[in-house]
Design a protein around this motif. Sequence first.
Motif, PDB file in Angstrom:
ATOM      1  N   ALA A  20       0.574  -1.407  -0.047  1.00 28.97           N
ATOM      2  CA  ALA A  20       0.013  -0.035  -0.033  1.00 28.97           C
ATOM      3  C   ALA A  20       0.815   1.170  -0.123  1.00 28.97           C
ATOM      4  O   ALA A  20       0.483   2.271  -0.713  1.00 28.97           O
ATOM      5  N   ILE A  21       1.921   1.218   0.849  1.00 32.95           N
ATOM      6  CA  ILE A  21       2.936   2.483   0.830  1.00 32.95           C
ATOM      7  C   ILE A  21       3.416   2.614  -0.598  1.00 32.95           C
ATOM      8  O   ILE A  21       3.564   3.685  -1.121  1.00 32.95           O
ATOM      9  N   THR A  23       2.279   1.678  -3.453  1.00 32.02           N
ATOM     10  CA  THR A  23       1.533   2.113  -4.122  1.00 32.02           C
ATOM     11  C   THR A  23       1.191   3.578  -4.382  1.00 32.02           C
ATOM     12  O   THR A  23       0.938   4.031  -5.109  1.00 32.02           O
ATOM     13  N   LEU A  24       0.969   3.919  -2.988  1.00 34.33           N
ATOM     14  CA  LEU A  24       0.711   5.383  -2.763  1.00 34.33           C
ATOM     15  C   LEU A  24       1.840   6.341  -3.106  1.00 34.33           C
ATOM     16  O   LEU A  24       1.821   7.404  -3.962  1.00 34.33           O
ATOM     17  N   LEU A  25       3.104   5.786  -3.078  1.00 33.28           N
ATOM     18  CA  LEU A  25       4.291   6.689  -3.569  1.00 33.28           C
ATOM     19  C   LEU A  25       4.302   6.502  -5.029  1.00 33.28           C
ATOM     20  O   LEU A  25       4.537   7.439  -5.526  1.00 33.28           O
ATOM     21  N   PHE A  27       1.693   6.413  -7.014  1.00 35.60           N
ATOM     22  CA  PHE A  27       0.738   7.156  -7.676  1.00 35.60           C
ATOM     23  C   PHE A  27       1.193   8.741  -7.226  1.00 35.60           C
ATOM     24  O   PHE A  27       1.000   9.611  -8.211  1.00 35.60           O
ATOM     25  N   SER A  28       1.911   9.172  -6.233  1.00 35.19           N
ATOM     26  CA  SER A  28       2.169  10.265  -6.046  1.00 35.19           C
ATOM     27  C   SER A  28       3.449  10.907  -6.969  1.00 35.19           C
ATOM     28  O   SER A  28       3.461  11.908  -7.052  1.00 35.19           O
ATOM     29  N   PHE A  31       1.443  10.945 -10.660  1.00 34.60           N
ATOM     30  CA  PHE A  31       0.220  12.019 -10.818  1.00 34.60           C
ATOM     31  C   PHE A  31       0.357  13.246 -11.484  1.00 34.60           C
ATOM     32  O   PHE A  31      -0.159  13.802 -12.206  1.00 34.60           O
TER      33      PHE A  31
END
Length: 142
Positions: A20-21, A23-25, A27-28, A31
């Motif tokens: 999850a971490i 994936t968020l990284l 995406f950030s 984006f």
Amino acid sequence: MNKRVKKHSRKTIGDYVIFAILTLLAFSLVFPFYNAVVISLETATAYVQNPMSLYPKDMTFENYMYLIEDGSVWVGYRSTLTIVFWGLIFGMSITTLTAYGLSRRDFPGKKPLFLLMMFTMFFGGGMVPTYLMMKDFKLINT
């Protein structure tokens, strides 16, 4: 007979947290590039109304048409390609010649050249200016 035993790896909660971490990284990191493409496909009024839209509201290719018609983007591409081409030619030539010279046992000046190259690897170009700046800010030995 030599049998290989397959071990079934079980996913733990830590694996899901790390996923999850990451994936968020990811995406950030992706984006802002996606947002730049969306902004380039919108009209100016649509961008002013919503600067962080996920898809172009009023899709237009006018920005790209202006960029191509203006012609200055091609000057930038030409400059970039020229610098890359000549930098590649000179960089590879110097690197190859230096590597060949340093690989010979009887190359004159091998040791001073090698020490000079090693010195520049250990002490990068930004180290001395950074030290001087820290000294000016009185941050040495604090």
